[in-house]
Structures are given as C-alpha cells and as structure tokens.
Design an enzyme around this catalytic site. Structure first.
Site, mmCIF file in Angstrom:
data_model
loop_
_atom_site.group_PDB
_atom_site.id
_atom_site.type_symbol
_atom_site.label_atom_id
_atom_site.label_comp_id
_atom_site.label_asym_id
_atom_site.label_seq_id
_atom_site.Cartn_x
_atom_site.Cartn_y
_atom_site.Cartn_z
ATOM 1 N N LEU A 296 0.833 -1.200 0.000
ATOM 2 C CA LEU A 296 0.000 0.000 0.000
ATOM 3 C C LEU A 296 0.865 1.246 0.000
ATOM 4 O O LEU A 296 1.918 1.292 0.641
ATOM 5 C CB LEU A 296 -0.927 0.011 1.219
ATOM 6 C CG LEU A 296 -1.832 -1.210 1.378
ATOM 7 C CD1 LEU A 296 -2.903 -0.916 2.428
ATOM 8 C CD2 LEU A 296 -2.475 -1.614 0.076
ATOM 9 N N GLY B 41 1.089 -5.175 1.270
ATOM 10 C CA GLY B 41 0.044 -5.256 0.256
ATOM 11 C C GLY B 41 0.496 -5.996 -0.998
ATOM 12 O O GLY B 41 -0.335 -6.589 -1.697
ATOM 13 N N ASN C 287 4.546 -7.486 6.758
ATOM 14 C CA ASN C 287 5.426 -6.835 7.745
ATOM 15 C C ASN C 287 4.739 -5.703 8.504
ATOM 16 O O ASN C 287 5.402 -4.878 9.131
ATOM 17 C CB ASN C 287 6.672 -6.301 7.021
ATOM 18 C CG ASN C 287 6.341 -5.307 5.925
ATOM 19 O OD1 ASN C 287 5.354 -5.459 5.229
ATOM 20 N ND2 ASN C 287 7.153 -4.277 5.774
ATOM 21 N N GLU C 288 3.402 -5.656 8.454
ATOM 22 C CA GLU C 288 2.654 -4.538 9.036
ATOM 23 C C GLU C 288 3.095 -4.157 10.455
ATOM 24 O O GLU C 288 3.238 -2.976 10.758
ATOM 25 C CB GLU C 288 1.152 -4.852 9.038
ATOM 26 C CG GLU C 288 0.454 -4.570 7.718
ATOM 27 C CD GLU C 288 0.689 -5.627 6.652
ATOM 28 O OE1 GLU C 288 1.427 -6.606 6.923
ATOM 29 O OE2 GLU C 288 0.166 -5.486 5.547
HETATM 30 N N1 CO8 Z 1 4.515 3.713 -0.029
HETATM 31 C C1 CO8 Z 1 4.988 4.904 -0.418
HETATM 32 N N2 CO8 Z 1 6.265 5.152 -0.770
HETATM 33 C C2 CO8 Z 1 7.108 4.098 -0.740
HETATM 34 C C3 CO8 Z 1 6.695 2.830 -0.332
HETATM 35 C C4 CO8 Z 1 5.319 2.641 0.031
HETATM 36 N N3 CO8 Z 1 4.834 1.452 0.413
HETATM 37 N N4 CO8 Z 1 7.755 1.993 -0.396
HETATM 38 C C5 CO8 Z 1 8.800 2.735 -0.809
HETATM 39 N N5 CO8 Z 1 8.432 3.999 -1.023
HETATM 40 C C6 CO8 Z 1 9.261 5.112 -1.508
HETATM 41 C C7 CO8 Z 1 10.509 5.304 -0.667
HETATM 42 O O1 CO8 Z 1 10.236 6.094 0.460
HETATM 43 C C8 CO8 Z 1 11.429 5.985 -1.647
HETATM 44 O O2 CO8 Z 1 11.035 7.343 -1.747
HETATM 45 P P1 CO8 Z 1 12.122 8.490 -2.091
HETATM 46 O O3 CO8 Z 1 12.689 8.133 -3.420
HETATM 47 O O4 CO8 Z 1 11.321 9.731 -2.078
HETATM 48 O O5 CO8 Z 1 13.138 8.433 -0.982
HETATM 49 C C9 CO8 Z 1 11.079 5.315 -2.968
HETATM 50 O O6 CO8 Z 1 9.779 4.758 -2.790
HETATM 51 C C10 CO8 Z 1 12.035 4.188 -3.346
HETATM 52 O O7 CO8 Z 1 12.135 3.293 -2.263
HETATM 53 P P2 CO8 Z 1 13.505 2.575 -1.861
HETATM 54 O O8 CO8 Z 1 14.644 3.515 -2.043
HETATM 55 O O9 CO8 Z 1 13.318 1.985 -0.502
HETATM 56 O O10 CO8 Z 1 13.578 1.426 -2.980
HETATM 57 P P3 CO8 Z 1 14.363 0.027 -2.913
HETATM 58 O O11 CO8 Z 1 14.364 -0.477 -4.304
HETATM 59 O O12 CO8 Z 1 15.663 0.167 -2.185
HETATM 60 O O13 CO8 Z 1 13.440 -0.922 -2.006
HETATM 61 C C11 CO8 Z 1 11.366 -1.827 -1.262
HETATM 62 C C12 CO8 Z 1 12.172 -1.312 -2.442
HETATM 63 C C13 CO8 Z 1 11.957 -3.147 -0.761
HETATM 64 C C14 CO8 Z 1 9.939 -2.094 -1.762
HETATM 65 C C15 CO8 Z 1 11.377 -0.798 -0.125
HETATM 66 O O14 CO8 Z 1 11.035 0.469 -0.665
HETATM 67 C C16 CO8 Z 1 10.454 -1.067 1.017
HETATM 68 O O15 CO8 Z 1 10.706 -1.935 1.835
HETATM 69 N N6 CO8 Z 1 9.329 -0.301 1.102
HETATM 70 C C17 CO8 Z 1 8.412 -0.359 2.182
HETATM 71 C C18 CO8 Z 1 7.457 -1.458 1.978
HETATM 72 C C19 CO8 Z 1 6.450 -1.532 3.085
HETATM 73 O O16 CO8 Z 1 6.772 -1.691 4.256
HETATM 74 N N7 CO8 Z 1 5.185 -1.415 2.729
HETATM 75 C C20 CO8 Z 1 4.142 -1.496 3.682
HETATM 76 C C21 CO8 Z 1 2.972 -0.697 3.235
HETATM 77 S S1 CO8 Z 1 1.586 -1.015 4.344
HETATM 78 C C22 CO8 Z 1 0.637 -2.193 3.556
HETATM 79 O O17 CO8 Z 1 0.852 -2.516 2.427
HETATM 80 C C23 CO8 Z 1 -0.517 -2.851 4.280
HETATM 81 C C24 CO8 Z 1 -1.139 -1.960 5.270
HETATM 82 C C25 CO8 Z 1 -2.357 -2.550 5.906
HETATM 83 C C26 CO8 Z 1 -3.112 -1.461 6.666
HETATM 84 C C27 CO8 Z 1 -3.572 -1.878 7.983
HETATM 85 C C28 CO8 Z 1 -3.941 -0.679 8.856
HETATM 86 C C29 CO8 Z 1 -4.955 -0.976 9.868
#
Ligand code: CO8
Length: 260
Positions: A66, A111, A135-136
């Site tokens: 997400l 997500g 990993n939430e």
């Molecule tokens: N949302 C928004 N922006 C993101 C996200 C995301 N999920 N993931 C990464 N970005 C952004 C980064 O902040 C970065 O931004 P910037 O260039 O401005 O610094 C850009 O994207 C590139 O990211 P990385 O440099 O980290 O890219 P890598 O290629 O090194 O890594 C990964 C890629 C492995 C995907 C890494 O970005 C990562 O681990 N991201 C986080 C993933 C994550 O934890 N997602 C969880 C989202 S929550 C969800 O999906 C379920 C929620 C359920 C809700 C329940 C509530 C009750």
C-alpha cells in the site's frame, strides 16, 4: 502514457499479462488501485480471457504494498476511499474466475504479498535479496483480519501467527520453504515459467476449477463482504490516530535514511 498498468492479452492462448509499471516501487496508491480494478474487471468480463499473470516492469520490486502516502496526513474521507479500493482489489482478485498467477520478480512486502497470495499460484525469482511477507507490525500497524485469513489459507495458522506478530519478511528461499510461494526460478525465467504453468492450469475444465476455487475461498470472501463497512470504519479510525501517524512518519524516515 501515464498508465500505471499495462495489459497484454494474447488472443490465441486466452492469457493476459498485467504489467505493473508505476515507478519507483509499484506502490498501491488510490490511483493505482482504481486502474487495477478497471483492468481486472475488463478481463473478467472478456470471455476470451481465461488466465491472468501479474508481474512488474520494475527491476527488484514486484510491489512495495500500500502507498504509505495515501495513509499519511490524509483526511478520514480520503482514507476511507483508499481503503475501499484496497478491499476491492482483494475481493476481485481473490474471487476471480480466471486462473491467476503472480510472477514475483522482486520484493513484495505487505500489500504486495497480499496481492500475490490472492492469486492461485506464485512463482518467485530465486534471489535472496528479494523478500515477501506481511510486515505490518514493523510499521506499527496491524494487518486486517482478511489479510490474516488470506495468509492462514496459504501457509496455515501457526506460521501465520509467527509471521504476523513479528512482521516477518521472508527471503525467496525462506518463502518457498513455508509455502508462501510455490516455486522459485532464476529471475529471467519467472515469466516463461508462469506461462508454462498457466497452460497446465488451463487444461482443467473452467467450470470445475472455478467451482472448486469458490468452494475454497468463498467463506473468506463472504466474511469481508459481511463486514465491509465496519472494516473501513476500523481502518479509518485506526490510521488517523496521532500515535499511528507518528509510527508511519518514523517508518517513512527510516526508509529514506536507509537509502542514504
Ligand atoms: N509507499 C509509499 N512510498 C514508498 C513505499 C510505500 N509502500 N515503499 C517505498 N516507497 C518510496 C521510498 O520512500 C522511496 O522514496 P524516495 O525516493 O522519495 O526516498 C522510494 O519509494 C524508493 O524506495 P527505496 O529507495 O526503498 O527502494 P528500494 O528499491 O531500495 O526498495 C522496497 C524497495 C523493498 C519495496 C522498499 O522500498 C520497502 O521496503 N518499502 C516499504 C514497503 C512496506 O513496508 N510497505 C508497507 C505498506 S503497508 C501495507 O501494504 C498494508 C497496510 C495494511 C493497513 C492496515 C492498517 C490498519
């Protein structure tokens, strides 16, 4: 074009490939999810399409899950609309009549993992640098019951319990071991293997396979359908809490720092 999703339908095989192409990380934003739902609906209605492969055009990332920016600093109205789109993605995909295969050619947290688990079969690139999981809790948030149910249906109760409490991300070999993905292949073979696997699945008569799929998944789907409003309400009141917004901010800062 600015399309976040590209669909190639092969009329001779009845198999569509859905390319997620939303840099930098295919995060599931409201716009992305809206486009996804429209594309999926079109294919679902198209009687010539029997199979769907979902993959990414981006190097290293299948989907980052997400879009955190749709949950951070947004109004309750926006959060509610966003959440309905997340529910819709899962309902449509988990209940699809098509054979759905995730060709996971990069990392797939949260997500992204949900989307993969909603497919019938998962093929992942054999690269220990790629990870997948729910990993939430690491973000200080809680995976909703239907994320949990989908994982229980995929890997079983005990593995899900450990995975969710610790917010575990599994490397691709680990994911294979617990059955979170079904098969690992070298990165350059992910899509061709998905296509070959699709042929096997499509050899089964559609109606028998569809009824069986529904038998396996209907209860889980009905549970969300019966609680959809309450689930949206829960999400909105949870995600807009100050303490949760602080957790999200810290997580975003961590993502940026890790990069530097
Ligand atoms: N949302 C928004 N922006 C993101 C996200 C995301 N999920 N993931 C990464 N970005 C952004 C980064 O902040 C970065 O931004 P910037 O260039 O401005 O610094 C850009 O994207 C590139 O990211 P990385 O440099 O980290 O890219 P890598 O290629 O090194 O890594 C990964 C890629 C492995 C995907 C890494 O970005 C990562 O681990 N991201 C986080 C993933 C994550 O934890 N997602 C969880 C989202 S929550 C969800 O999906 C379920 C929620 C359920 C809700 C329940 C509530 C009750």
């Amino acid at each position: 074009s600015s399309a976040k999703i590209k669909v190639d339908l092969d009329a001779s095989t009845g198999v569509a490939v859905m390319w997620m192409q939303s840099p930098p990380v295919n995060s599931l934003s409201l716009d992305f999810l809206t486009e996804f739902a429209i594309s999926l609906e079109k294919l679902e209605m198209d009687r010539s399409c029997r199979g769907l492969i979902i993959t990414s055009t981006l190097p290293k990332v299948f989907s980052a899950g997400l879009d955190i920016m749709d949950m951070y600093g947004k109004s309750p109205e926006h959060c509610g609309e966003f959440w309905k789109a997340v529910q819709e993605m899962w309902l449509k995909l988990y209940g699809s009549n098509m054979v759905t295969i995730a060709a996971i050619n990069g990392s797939s947290p949260a997500g992204g993992c949900l989307m993969s688990m909603a497919c019938d079969y998962r093929i992942m690139a054999d690269n220990p640098r790629y990870s997948i999981g729910l990993n939430e809790t690491k973000l200080g948030i809680v995976a909703p019951f239907w994320f949990k149910d989908t994982m229980v249906n995929t890997v079983g109760h005990r593995t899900t319990e450990i995975a969710l409490e610790l917010g575990l991300l599994y490397t691709s070999p680990e994911a294979l071991k617990i059955g979170l993905v079904d098969q690992l292949v070298p990165e350059e073979q992910v899509l061709t293997t998905a296509t070959e696997t699709m042929t096997k699945w499509l050899a089964i008569p559609d109606h028998a396979r569809q009824i069986t799929k529904s038998m396996m998944r209907k209860q889980t789907i009905d549970k969300l359908l019966a609680n959809r409003e309450a689930d949206t309400h829960n999400f909105v009141s949870f995600i807009t809490k100050d303490s949760i917004q602080r957790s999200l901010r810290m997580y975003l800062e961590m993502l940026k720092k890790r990069k530097a």
